[in-house]
Design an enzyme around this catalytic site. Structure first.
Site, short mmCIF file in Angstrom:
data_model
loop_
_atom_site.label_atom_id
_atom_site.label_comp_id
_atom_site.label_asym_id
_atom_site.label_seq_id
_atom_site.Cartn_x
_atom_site.Cartn_y
_atom_site.Cartn_z
N ASP A 138 -24.80 30.32 -19.75
CA ASP A 138 -25.64 30.50 -20.86
C ASP A 138 -25.66 29.77 -21.37
OD1 ASP A 138 -27.09 31.99 -19.32
OD2 ASP A 138 -26.29 34.00 -20.07
N TYR A 174 -13.86 36.54 -18.70
CA TYR A 174 -14.26 36.46 -20.39
C TYR A 174 -13.08 36.44 -21.66
CZ TYR A 174 -18.27 34.58 -17.66
OH TYR A 174 -19.50 33.59 -16.21
#
Length: 267
Positions: free
Chosen positions: A53, A111
Site C-alpha cells: 500500500d 514482513y
C-alpha cells in the site's frame, strides 16, 4: 524469450503503493516498468510477489518479467538503476525457468513492522518507522502475539476493503525484537490479507500501552469483526522484507533489512 526475476528495494514514502494506477499517479510498478522498458528497448510488464500500500516500504520484493532483449543480468541491474528514481533500487537479477511466477511460486512472505519507542519523535527516520511516545510492555505484546500464531480466520485483522476470497491464513511466527529504542515486529506467513500486519501491530501496540490485556488479541481474532479491533497502524513502519520460494529456483539470499537493522535480530 527469457524470464528474469529481480529483487527490488523501495522507500514507499512518496508512492501511492505498488500497483499501476491511472496516469499521473506515482507507483513503484510504474517507475520500474518504465526503467526496464528503456533497458530492454521494448515495453516491459512486471509481475510482483505481493502488492504493498501507499507509504509501505520493501526490501525483499520480488518480480518477474519476460524479455527477448540480449542483455546480461548485470545490465538489467545497472541499466535499470540508472533509469530508476532514487527511492527504488534493483538489488539482484537472475534468469529463471518459464514456470517461475513471482506470486504463485512463493511459499511464504515475511514482513517487519518497525516502531520507534521514545519520548521524542525521530527527525531522520520519520517516514521509515512508526513513532510511539509512551513505553510499551514488550512482554505483554509477546503474549498477545502468541495467540495469533497458527492457522486462523483473520477476518477481524483484515481491511473491510480486502478482496481476498478466504480470510484463512497460516501465521508461522510472530516475533518481537528489541534493538535499543527500536521495536521490530516480524510476521511470517504463507500469505497476508490487506492491512493484516498493520492491524496486528495496532492490536499489539494497544496491549503494550496497557489499554487492553494480552488475551484481547485472541478475543479480537475469535470475534471475526474488524470493528472490534484496534485502529490500523500507520504504513510508515511496515516493510515487505522477504518472499520465500522453493530451493529449485535458486534465488539470491539477501539480508532482510531495512539496512540500518542488524542482519540477525535476537529476542
Amino acid at each position: 524469450m527469457t524470464r528474469i526475476a529481480l529483487g527490488i528495494e523501495y522507500d514507499g514514502t512518496d508512492f501511492r503503493g505498488w500497483q499501476m494506477q491511472q496516469s499521473g499517479v506515482r507507483t513503484v510498478q510504474e517507475c520500474l516498468e518504465a526503467a526496464l522498458s528503456k533497458v530492454a528497448n521494448h515495453s516491459v510488464t512486471v509481475v510482483c510477489a505481493g502488492r504493498t500500500d501507499a507509504g509501505v516500504h520493501g526490501t525483499g520484493q520480488v518480480v518477474h518479467f519476460d524479455s527477448d532483449a540480449p542483455r546480461e543480468m548485470k545490465s538489467w541491474i545497472m541499466g535499470g538503476n540508472t533509469n530508476l528514481p532514487r527511492d527504488v533500487t534493483i538489488r539482484w537479477a537472475v534468469p529463471v525457468s518459464d514456470d517461475f511466477h513471482a506470486r504463485f511460486s512463493a511459499v511464504s512472505r515475511r514482513y517487519r513492522y518497525v516502531i520507534y519507542n521514545h519520548a521524542r519523535p525521530p527527525a531522520l527516520y520519520r517516514s521509515q518507522v512508526t513513532w510511539n511516545h509512551r513505553p510499551l510492555d514488550v512482554a505483554a505484546m509477546r503474549e498477545a502475539a502468541s495467540y495469533l500464531v497458527g492457522h486462523h480466520d483473520f477476518t477481524a485483522y483484515r481491511s473491510v476493503h480486502c478482496q481476498a476470497k478466504s480470510p484463512l491464513k497460516t501465521l508461522h511466527s510472530l516475533e518481537l525484537y528489541e534493538q535499543g529504542k527500536v521495536l521490530v515486529l516480524e510476521a511470517h506467513a504463507n500469505a497476508f490479507l490487506m492491512h493484516m500486519v498493520r492491524n496486528i501491530a495496532g492490536v499489539l501496540m494497544k496491549v503494550g500501552a496497557g489499554k487492553k490485556p494480552p488475551v484481547w488479541a485472541k478475543d479480537v481474532l475469535e470475534c471475526r469483526d474488524r470493528r472490534l479491533g484496534a485502529a490500523t497502524a500507520p504504513p510508515f513502519g511496515l516493510y515487505l522484507v522477504e518472499i520465500e520460494y522453493p530451493e529449485l529456483f535458486a534465488l539470491p539470499d539477501e539480508p532482510l533489512g531495512p539496512l540500518w537493522l542488524p542482519d540477525r535480530l535476537e529476542a
